[in-house]
Design an enzyme around this catalytic site. Structure first.
Site, PDB file in Angstrom:
ATOM      1  N   TYR A   1      78.353  45.203  44.198  1.00 15.95           N
ATOM      2  CA  TYR A   1      77.458  44.045  44.403  1.00 15.95           C
ATOM      3  C   TYR A   1      77.630  43.474  45.801  1.00 15.95           C
ATOM      4  CZ  TYR A   1      75.520  44.166  39.797  1.00 15.95           C
ATOM      5  OH  TYR A   1      74.807  44.592  38.703  1.00 15.95           O
TER       6      TYR A   1
ATOM      7  N   GLN B   1      61.613  42.177  37.948  1.00 20.18           N
ATOM      8  CA  GLN B   1      62.859  42.812  37.521  1.00 20.18           C
ATOM      9  C   GLN B   1      63.872  42.742  38.675  1.00 20.18           C
ATOM     10  OE1 GLN B   1      61.952  46.721  35.269  1.00 20.18           O
ATOM     11  NE2 GLN B   1      60.208  46.364  36.605  1.00 20.18           N
TER      12      GLN B   1
ATOM     13  N   VAL C   1      66.390  41.373  41.571  1.00 19.53           N
ATOM     14  CA  VAL C   1      67.422  40.334  41.610  1.00 19.53           C
ATOM     15  C   VAL C   1      67.663  39.880  43.056  1.00 19.53           C
ATOM     16  CG1 VAL C   1      68.521  41.245  39.523  1.00 19.53           C
ATOM     17  CG2 VAL C   1      69.274  42.075  41.761  1.00 19.53           C
TER      18      VAL C   1
ATOM     19  N   HIS D   1      65.800  39.952  35.077  1.00 19.65           N
ATOM     20  CA  HIS D   1      67.137  40.571  35.164  1.00 19.65           C
ATOM     21  C   HIS D   1      68.116  39.734  35.979  1.00 19.65           C
ATOM     22  CE1 HIS D   1      64.931  44.631  34.429  1.00 19.65           C
ATOM     23  NE2 HIS D   1      65.072  43.924  33.333  1.00 19.65           N
TER      24      HIS D   1
ATOM     25  N   CYS E   1      86.125  31.640  39.390  1.00 15.85           N
ATOM     26  CA  CYS E   1      85.538  30.312  39.175  1.00 15.85           C
ATOM     27  C   CYS E   1      86.607  29.262  39.492  1.00 15.85           C
ATOM     28  CB  CYS E   1      85.122  30.236  37.703  1.00 15.85           C
ATOM     29  SG  CYS E   1      84.623  28.600  37.134  1.00 15.85           S
TER      30      CYS E   1
ATOM     31  N   GLY F   1      55.449  48.540  42.097  1.00 15.79           N
ATOM     32  CA  GLY F   1      56.755  49.039  42.526  1.00 15.79           C
ATOM     33  C   GLY F   1      57.803  49.138  41.453  1.00 15.79           C
ATOM     34  N   THR F   2      57.379  49.539  40.234  1.00 13.63           N
ATOM     35  CA  THR F   2      58.400  49.772  39.210  1.00 13.63           C
ATOM     36  C   THR F   2      58.203  51.148  38.599  1.00 13.63           C
ATOM     37  OG1 THR F   2      59.396  48.994  37.150  1.00 13.63           O
ATOM     38  CG2 THR F   2      57.023  48.609  37.398  1.00 13.63           C
ATOM     39  N   SER F   3      59.332  51.827  38.333  1.00 14.35           N
ATOM     40  CA  SER F   3      59.272  53.169  37.723  1.00 14.35           C
ATOM     41  C   SER F   3      59.012  53.047  36.226  1.00 14.35           C
ATOM     42  CB  SER F   3      60.591  53.905  37.978  1.00 14.35           C
ATOM     43  OG  SER F   3      61.661  53.180  37.372  1.00 14.35           O
TER      44      SER F   3
HETATM   45  C1  BV8 Z   1      68.431  45.232  26.427  1.00 16.57           C
HETATM   46  C2  BV8 Z   1      70.001  44.101  36.929  1.00 16.57           C
HETATM   47  C3  BV8 Z   1      68.970  44.699  24.204  1.00 16.57           C
HETATM   48  C4  BV8 Z   1      71.318  44.544  37.396  1.00 16.57           C
HETATM   49  C5  BV8 Z   1      68.894  45.848  35.672  1.00 16.57           C
HETATM   50  C6  BV8 Z   1      68.546  54.095  25.558  1.00 16.57           C
HETATM   51  C7  BV8 Z   1      69.916  54.060  25.746  1.00 16.57           C
HETATM   52  C8  BV8 Z   1      70.572  52.915  26.209  1.00 16.57           C
HETATM   53  C9  BV8 Z   1      69.856  51.758  26.473  1.00 16.57           C
HETATM   54  C10 BV8 Z   1      68.492  51.817  26.268  1.00 16.57           C
HETATM   55  C11 BV8 Z   1      67.836  52.956  25.829  1.00 16.57           C
HETATM   56  N1  BV8 Z   1      66.503  52.679  25.746  1.00 16.57           N
HETATM   57  C12 BV8 Z   1      66.302  51.423  26.129  1.00 16.57           C
HETATM   58  C13 BV8 Z   1      67.508  50.873  26.431  1.00 16.57           C
HETATM   59  C14 BV8 Z   1      67.734  49.535  26.841  1.00 16.57           C
HETATM   60  C15 BV8 Z   1      67.955  49.461  28.344  1.00 16.57           C
HETATM   61  C16 BV8 Z   1      67.029  50.389  29.103  1.00 16.57           C
HETATM   62  O1  BV8 Z   1      65.854  50.119  29.210  1.00 16.57           O
HETATM   63  N2  BV8 Z   1      67.574  51.499  29.639  1.00 16.57           N
HETATM   64  C17 BV8 Z   1      66.746  52.436  30.369  1.00 16.57           C
HETATM   65  C18 BV8 Z   1      67.511  52.968  31.585  1.00 16.57           C
HETATM   66  C19 BV8 Z   1      66.384  53.575  29.410  1.00 16.57           C
HETATM   67  N3  BV8 Z   1      67.629  48.110  28.635  1.00 16.57           N
HETATM   68  C20 BV8 Z   1      68.594  47.180  28.576  1.00 16.57           C
HETATM   69  O2  BV8 Z   1      69.766  47.433  28.370  1.00 16.57           O
HETATM   70  C21 BV8 Z   1      68.126  45.757  28.746  1.00 16.57           C
HETATM   71  N4  BV8 Z   1      68.706  44.967  27.701  1.00 16.57           N
HETATM   72  O3  BV8 Z   1      67.651  46.070  26.051  1.00 16.57           O
HETATM   73  O4  BV8 Z   1      69.159  44.452  25.595  1.00 16.57           O
HETATM   74  C22 BV8 Z   1      69.825  43.724  23.508  1.00 16.57           C
HETATM   75  C23 BV8 Z   1      69.214  42.725  22.754  1.00 16.57           C
HETATM   76  C24 BV8 Z   1      70.009  41.843  22.067  1.00 16.57           C
HETATM   77  C25 BV8 Z   1      71.408  41.924  22.160  1.00 16.57           C
HETATM   78  C26 BV8 Z   1      71.999  42.923  22.930  1.00 16.57           C
HETATM   79  C27 BV8 Z   1      71.213  43.829  23.622  1.00 16.57           C
HETATM   80  C28 BV8 Z   1      68.616  45.187  30.068  1.00 16.57           C
HETATM   81  C29 BV8 Z   1      67.943  45.902  31.197  1.00 16.57           C
HETATM   82  C30 BV8 Z   1      68.308  45.207  32.498  1.00 16.57           C
HETATM   83  C31 BV8 Z   1      69.256  46.078  33.263  1.00 16.57           C
HETATM   84  N5  BV8 Z   1      69.491  45.470  34.570  1.00 16.57           N
HETATM   85  N6  BV8 Z   1      69.159  45.265  36.841  1.00 16.57           N
HETATM   86  C32 BV8 Z   1      71.260  44.792  38.869  1.00 16.57           C
HETATM   87  O5  BV8 Z   1      70.150  44.889  39.441  1.00 16.57           O
HETATM   88  O6  BV8 Z   1      72.338  44.939  39.415  1.00 16.57           O
HETATM   89  S1  BV8 Z   1      67.712  47.042  35.606  1.00 16.57           S
HETATM   90  C33 BV8 Z   1      67.369  47.719  37.119  1.00 16.57           C
HETATM   91  O7  BV8 Z   1      66.256  48.590  36.879  1.00 16.57           O
HETATM   92  C34 BV8 Z   1      66.870  46.738  38.177  1.00 16.57           C
HETATM   93  O8  BV8 Z   1      66.716  45.425  37.730  1.00 16.57           O
HETATM   94  C35 BV8 Z   1      65.475  47.284  38.479  1.00 16.57           C
HETATM   95  O9  BV8 Z   1      64.612  46.319  38.865  1.00 16.57           O
HETATM   96  C36 BV8 Z   1      65.133  47.816  37.146  1.00 16.57           C
HETATM   97  C37 BV8 Z   1      63.928  48.670  37.047  1.00 16.57           C
HETATM   98  O10 BV8 Z   1      63.946  49.566  38.104  1.00 16.57           O
HETATM   99  P1  BV8 Z   1      62.714  49.444  39.111  1.00 16.57           P
HETATM  100  O11 BV8 Z   1      62.584  48.045  39.556  1.00 16.57           O
HETATM  101  O12 BV8 Z   1      61.530  50.079  38.470  1.00 16.57           O
HETATM  102  O13 BV8 Z   1      63.212  50.265  40.335  1.00 16.57           O
HETATM  103  P2  BV8 Z   1      63.264  51.850  40.465  1.00 16.57           P
HETATM  104  O14 BV8 Z   1      64.156  52.169  41.613  1.00 16.57           O
HETATM  105  O15 BV8 Z   1      63.531  52.452  39.117  1.00 16.57           O
HETATM  106  O16 BV8 Z   1      61.762  52.255  40.836  1.00 16.57           O
HETATM  107  C38 BV8 Z   1      61.232  51.851  42.068  1.00 16.57           C
HETATM  108  C39 BV8 Z   1      59.763  52.185  41.994  1.00 16.57           C
HETATM  109  O17 BV8 Z   1      59.140  51.699  43.167  1.00 16.57           O
HETATM  110  C40 BV8 Z   1      59.493  53.675  41.926  1.00 16.57           C
HETATM  111  O18 BV8 Z   1      58.489  53.930  40.965  1.00 16.57           O
HETATM  112  C41 BV8 Z   1      58.979  54.009  43.331  1.00 16.57           C
HETATM  113  O19 BV8 Z   1      57.996  55.033  43.321  1.00 16.57           O
HETATM  114  C42 BV8 Z   1      58.328  52.718  43.721  1.00 16.57           C
HETATM  115  N7  BV8 Z   1      58.289  52.448  45.157  1.00 16.57           N
HETATM  116  C43 BV8 Z   1      59.227  52.737  46.098  1.00 16.57           C
HETATM  117  N8  BV8 Z   1      58.825  52.282  47.304  1.00 16.57           N
HETATM  118  C44 BV8 Z   1      57.616  51.680  47.108  1.00 16.57           C
HETATM  119  C45 BV8 Z   1      57.267  51.788  45.744  1.00 16.57           C
HETATM  120  N9  BV8 Z   1      56.120  51.295  45.252  1.00 16.57           N
HETATM  121  C46 BV8 Z   1      55.287  50.681  46.101  1.00 16.57           C
HETATM  122  N10 BV8 Z   1      55.546  50.533  47.414  1.00 16.57           N
HETATM  123  C47 BV8 Z   1      56.698  51.022  47.951  1.00 16.57           C
HETATM  124  N11 BV8 Z   1      56.937  50.873  49.267  1.00 16.57           N
HETATM  125 ZN    ZN Z   2      85.019  28.894  34.934  1.00 18.83          ZN
END
Ligand code: BV8
Ligand code: ZN
Length: 237
Positions: free
Chosen positions: A65, A99, A101, A117, A146, A185-187
């Protein structure tokens, strides 16, 4: 569908929702989450952005981070962020659901932002639960603590963690009332955020996608505009 058609739909909508991902910040120099830019010391984000990784090695997770905060610190909002601020001013009802941060939407001047997120510039205490902003780069001591002595964690939502209370309800409400959902801009691989896209389609909204490449939802959106957000959004808005 053409950009002209998308402009028309967006122009005549009175309620608009926008979902952004890391791609909107790419042109500001912020590494995207997946793909080459997102790697750090050969670790994948999915391996580090989890409570288990933090419990196992808080210092390693904080090094990541710290590195990301350093990379983001000098980033400035780009023309894509600015176009969304203009769109918000034009629309009677507008919600920006992000999404990301990195805080660039705030810096650009967006008002109503749902940070699904969390926020990399905030910290939360793992003991007393208090949370506070901390923009120091680099952090003087890793892992940070803290005032109560408890270990601090980044103010973000990790994989396997629930989103902030009520956040998805608000995002779903905004999506259901929107005539247009603009997805930028999200995958579209992370849930529940990505679920807003089919939700908008089920509710009869027009969905416009702006991305460099296709996503799993390219087949159901009404218009998929391929290109950089910083170039397309100003032409769309
Ligand atoms: C939850 C914060 C339930 C941290 C992030 C199977 C197994 C295990 C888990 C799961 C599963 N199926 C679903 C899940 C749940 C899981 C999930 O979805 N996993 C995925 C990987 C399958 N989700 C969770 O765990 C969520 N919580 O479900 O909780 C629950 C309920 C009750 C009680 C307990 C639990 C929490 C998800 C949040 C995770 N945290 N980030 C940090 O950032 O440090 S997610 C992380 O991915 C970032 O936040 C990011 O924003 C997010 C999504 O990615 P993108 O933003 O899309 O970025 P990426 O790089 O992927 O894509 C970029 C895109 O931009 C591309 O398409 C590219 O082509 C495009 N691009 C690039 N340049 C440009 C552009 N487009 C336009 N112009 C450009 N110039
Ligand atoms: Zn504290």
């Amino acid at each position: 569908m053409s950009l002209e058609q998308a402009r028309e739909w967006l122009g005549s909508a009175t309620a608009v929702a926008v979902l952004t991902g890391a791609g909107i910040s790419a042109e500001s120099g912020v590494p995207v989450f997946r793909g080459a830019g997102g790697l750090w010391k050969d670790y994948r984000p999915e391996d580090l952005a989890t409570p288990e990784a933090f419990a196992r090695d808080p210092r390693l997770v904080w090094e990541w981070y710290n590195w990301r905060r350093e990379a983001i610190r000098q980033a400035k909002p780009n023309a894509g962020h600015a176009a969304l601020v203009r769109l918000e001013i034009q629309k009677p009802r507008f919600t920006l659901i992000t999404q990301n941060v990195d805080g660039l939407h705030d810096m650009a001047g967006s008002g109503r932002i749902l940070k699904l997120h969390g926020d990399i510039w905030r910290m939360r205490c793992t003991s007393c639960g208090s949370n506070w902003p901390d923009r120091r780069v680099p952090l003087p001591k890793l892992p940070p603590h803290c005032g109560c002595g408890g270990l601090a964690r980044p103010g973000v939502v990790w994989f396997g963690e629930p989103l902030p209370e009520g956040m998805m309800r608000e995002a779903e409400h905004a999506t259901l009332e929107a005539q247009v959902l603009l997805v930028v801009g999200t995958s579209a691989q992370v849930y529940p955020a990505a679920g807003l896209i089919p939700l908008a389609k089920q509710a009869g909204a027009r969905v416009i996608q702006v991305n460099l490449e296709p996503t799993p939802y390219s087949g159901i959106v009404d218009c998929a505009l391929e290109g950089p957000a910083g170039e397309i959004l100003p032409r769309l808005i």
